[in-house]
Design a protein around this motif. Sequence first.
Motif, PDB file in Angstrom:
ATOM      1  N   HIS A   1      57.736  58.196  74.731  1.00 15.18           N
ATOM      2  CA  HIS A   1      59.132  58.619  74.741  1.00 15.18           C
ATOM      3  C   HIS A   1      59.818  58.194  76.050  1.00 15.18           C
ATOM      4  CE1 HIS A   1      62.368  61.591  75.538  1.00 15.18           C
ATOM      5  NE2 HIS A   1      62.684  61.262  74.296  1.00 15.18           N
ATOM      6  N   LYS A   2      59.158  58.403  77.172  1.00 13.09           N
ATOM      7  CA  LYS A   2      59.721  57.994  78.470  1.00 13.09           C
ATOM      8  C   LYS A   2      59.881  56.479  78.553  1.00 13.09           C
ATOM      9  CE  LYS A   2      58.174  61.986  81.068  1.00 13.09           C
ATOM     10  NZ  LYS A   2      57.281  62.506  82.110  1.00 13.09           N
ATOM     11  N   PHE A   3      58.940  55.738  77.990  1.00 18.84           N
ATOM     12  CA  PHE A   3      59.051  54.275  77.957  1.00 18.84           C
ATOM     13  C   PHE A   3      60.304  53.852  77.191  1.00 18.84           C
ATOM     14  CE2 PHE A   3      58.422  50.613  75.175  1.00 18.84           C
ATOM     15  CZ  PHE A   3      58.373  49.597  76.118  1.00 18.84           C
TER      16      PHE A   3
ATOM     17  N   GLY B   1      66.100  51.616  77.596  1.00 18.95           N
ATOM     18  CA  GLY B   1      67.425  51.554  77.003  1.00 18.95           C
ATOM     19  C   GLY B   1      67.545  51.942  75.545  1.00 18.95           C
ATOM     20  N   TYR B   2      66.536  52.550  74.975  1.00 16.41           N
ATOM     21  CA  TYR B   2      66.634  53.010  73.591  1.00 16.41           C
ATOM     22  C   TYR B   2      67.399  54.329  73.559  1.00 16.41           C
ATOM     23  CZ  TYR B   2      63.374  49.447  72.070  1.00 16.41           C
ATOM     24  OH  TYR B   2      62.788  48.240  71.787  1.00 16.41           O
TER      25      TYR B   2
ATOM     26  N   MET C   1      68.740  58.304  67.809  1.00 21.94           N
ATOM     27  CA  MET C   1      69.660  58.565  66.695  1.00 21.94           C
ATOM     28  C   MET C   1      69.321  59.906  66.052  1.00 21.94           C
ATOM     29  SD  MET C   1      70.088  55.030  64.582  1.00 21.94           S
ATOM     30  CE  MET C   1      70.878  55.891  63.239  1.00 21.94           C
ATOM     31  N   GLN C   2      68.045  60.089  65.804  1.00 20.55           N
ATOM     32  CA  GLN C   2      67.502  61.317  65.241  1.00 20.55           C
ATOM     33  C   GLN C   2      66.150  61.519  65.898  1.00 20.55           C
ATOM     34  OE1 GLN C   2      67.061  61.280  61.013  1.00 20.55           O
ATOM     35  NE2 GLN C   2      69.110  60.493  60.660  1.00 20.55           N
ATOM     36  N   GLU C   3      65.521  62.629  65.584  1.00 14.15           N
ATOM     37  CA  GLU C   3      64.185  62.858  66.114  1.00 14.15           C
ATOM     38  C   GLU C   3      63.257  61.754  65.604  1.00 14.15           C
ATOM     39  OE1 GLU C   3      60.859  66.332  65.846  1.00 14.15           O
ATOM     40  OE2 GLU C   3      62.974  66.922  65.836  1.00 14.15           O
ATOM     41  N   SER C   4      62.614  61.059  66.500  1.00 16.04           N
ATOM     42  CA  SER C   4      61.678  59.971  66.206  1.00 16.04           C
ATOM     43  C   SER C   4      62.337  58.728  65.615  1.00 16.04           C
ATOM     44  CB  SER C   4      60.544  60.440  65.284  1.00 16.04           C
ATOM     45  OG  SER C   4      59.820  61.472  65.905  1.00 16.04           O
ATOM     46  N   VAL C   5      63.646  58.574  65.786  1.00 12.98           N
ATOM     47  CA  VAL C   5      64.365  57.367  65.384  1.00 12.98           C
ATOM     48  C   VAL C   5      65.232  56.934  66.568  1.00 12.98           C
ATOM     49  CG1 VAL C   5      65.989  56.309  63.771  1.00 12.98           C
ATOM     50  CG2 VAL C   5      64.436  58.092  62.966  1.00 12.98           C
ATOM     51  N   TYR C   6      64.934  55.767  67.105  1.00 16.20           N
ATOM     52  CA  TYR C   6      65.645  55.261  68.278  1.00 16.20           C
ATOM     53  C   TYR C   6      66.226  53.884  67.969  1.00 16.20           C
ATOM     54  CZ  TYR C   6      63.662  58.942  71.162  1.00 16.20           C
ATOM     55  OH  TYR C   6      63.350  60.174  71.700  1.00 16.20           O
TER      56      TYR C   6
ATOM     57  N   ASP D   1      77.616  53.968  72.216  1.00 12.18           N
ATOM     58  CA  ASP D   1      76.560  53.009  71.882  1.00 12.18           C
ATOM     59  C   ASP D   1      77.166  51.843  71.099  1.00 12.18           C
ATOM     60  OD1 ASP D   1      74.048  51.898  71.613  1.00 12.18           O
ATOM     61  OD2 ASP D   1      73.606  53.008  69.797  1.00 12.18           O
ATOM     62  N   THR D   2      78.006  51.080  71.777  1.00  7.69           N
ATOM     63  CA  THR D   2      78.648  49.946  71.127  1.00  7.69           C
ATOM     64  C   THR D   2      78.497  48.719  72.011  1.00  7.69           C
ATOM     65  OG1 THR D   2      80.776  50.324  72.164  1.00  7.69           O
ATOM     66  CG2 THR D   2      80.381  51.446  70.071  1.00  7.69           C
ATOM     67  N   GLU D   3      78.853  47.585  71.448  1.00 12.95           N
ATOM     68  CA  GLU D   3      78.770  46.342  72.226  1.00 12.95           C
ATOM     69  C   GLU D   3      79.821  46.280  73.307  1.00 12.95           C
ATOM     70  OE1 GLU D   3      81.107  43.149  69.601  1.00 12.95           O
ATOM     71  OE2 GLU D   3      79.286  43.910  68.687  1.00 12.95           O
ATOM     72  N   SER D   4      80.798  47.184  73.314  1.00 14.88           N
ATOM     73  CA  SER D   4      81.819  47.179  74.366  1.00 14.88           C
ATOM     74  C   SER D   4      81.211  47.533  75.722  1.00 14.88           C
ATOM     75  CB  SER D   4      82.941  48.157  74.024  1.00 14.88           C
ATOM     76  OG  SER D   4      82.457  49.474  73.990  1.00 14.88           O
ATOM     77  N   ARG D   5      80.053  48.197  75.722  1.00 15.31           N
ATOM     78  CA  ARG D   5      79.360  48.532  76.977  1.00 15.31           C
ATOM     79  C   ARG D   5      78.468  47.405  77.450  1.00 15.31           C
ATOM     80  NH1 ARG D   5      76.113  53.880  76.722  1.00 15.31           N
ATOM     81  NH2 ARG D   5      75.233  52.762  78.426  1.00 15.31           N
ATOM     82  N   LEU D   6      78.255  46.406  76.624  1.00 18.54           N
ATOM     83  CA  LEU D   6      77.346  45.311  76.933  1.00 18.54           C
ATOM     84  C   LEU D   6      77.944  44.388  77.976  1.00 18.54           C
ATOM     85  CD1 LEU D   6      74.640  44.029  76.092  1.00 18.54           C
ATOM     86  CD2 LEU D   6      75.936  42.634  74.510  1.00 18.54           C
ATOM     87  N   ILE D   7      77.195  44.144  79.032  1.00 21.73           N
ATOM     88  CA  ILE D   7      77.632  43.242  80.094  1.00 21.73           C
ATOM     89  C   ILE D   7      76.735  42.013  80.058  1.00 21.73           C
ATOM     90  CG2 ILE D   7      77.892  42.933  82.574  1.00 21.73           C
ATOM     91  CD1 ILE D   7      78.244  45.986  82.753  1.00 21.73           C
ATOM     92  N   VAL D   8      77.321  40.846  79.901  1.00 22.41           N
ATOM     93  CA  VAL D   8      76.575  39.597  79.869  1.00 22.41           C
ATOM     94  C   VAL D   8      76.655  38.958  81.224  1.00 22.41           C
ATOM     95  CG1 VAL D   8      76.342  37.362  78.752  1.00 22.41           C
ATOM     96  CG2 VAL D   8      77.118  39.332  77.413  1.00 22.41           C
TER      97      VAL D   8
END
Length: 106
Positions: A29-31, A36-37, A40-45, A98-105
């Motif tokens: 979980h810490k990994f 960056g995961y 979404m739900q318990e045990s779904v990342y 959690d969208t691509e608008s936060r993505l920095i290239v």
Amino acid sequence: MSYRYMRIVLFFDLPSITYADQKEYNKFHKFLIKNGYIMMQESVYTKLALNNSVVLSEKEKLKKNKPPKGLVQILVITEKQFARMEYVVGNKKSDVEDTESRLIVL
């Protein structure tokens, strides 16, 4: 420059009966959080990936850090497919952007 955003969806079911099992669960979980995961739900990342080469790199990292027991599954879809997800019950969590608008290239 054209990018094809991909979404990695990770499902896992790990045993947590013994103390050793719980320790492995916490380590995995810490990994996921450190890499960056987002839950979404318990045990779904999920994690947003820039292209397929990033997806392959993430798969290798996951294989190196997999827990010794349990079930871990990876599903890779395009960001467009992910955006078409329907909510049957409940609403989308809005506390995490959690969208691509936060993505920095770089």
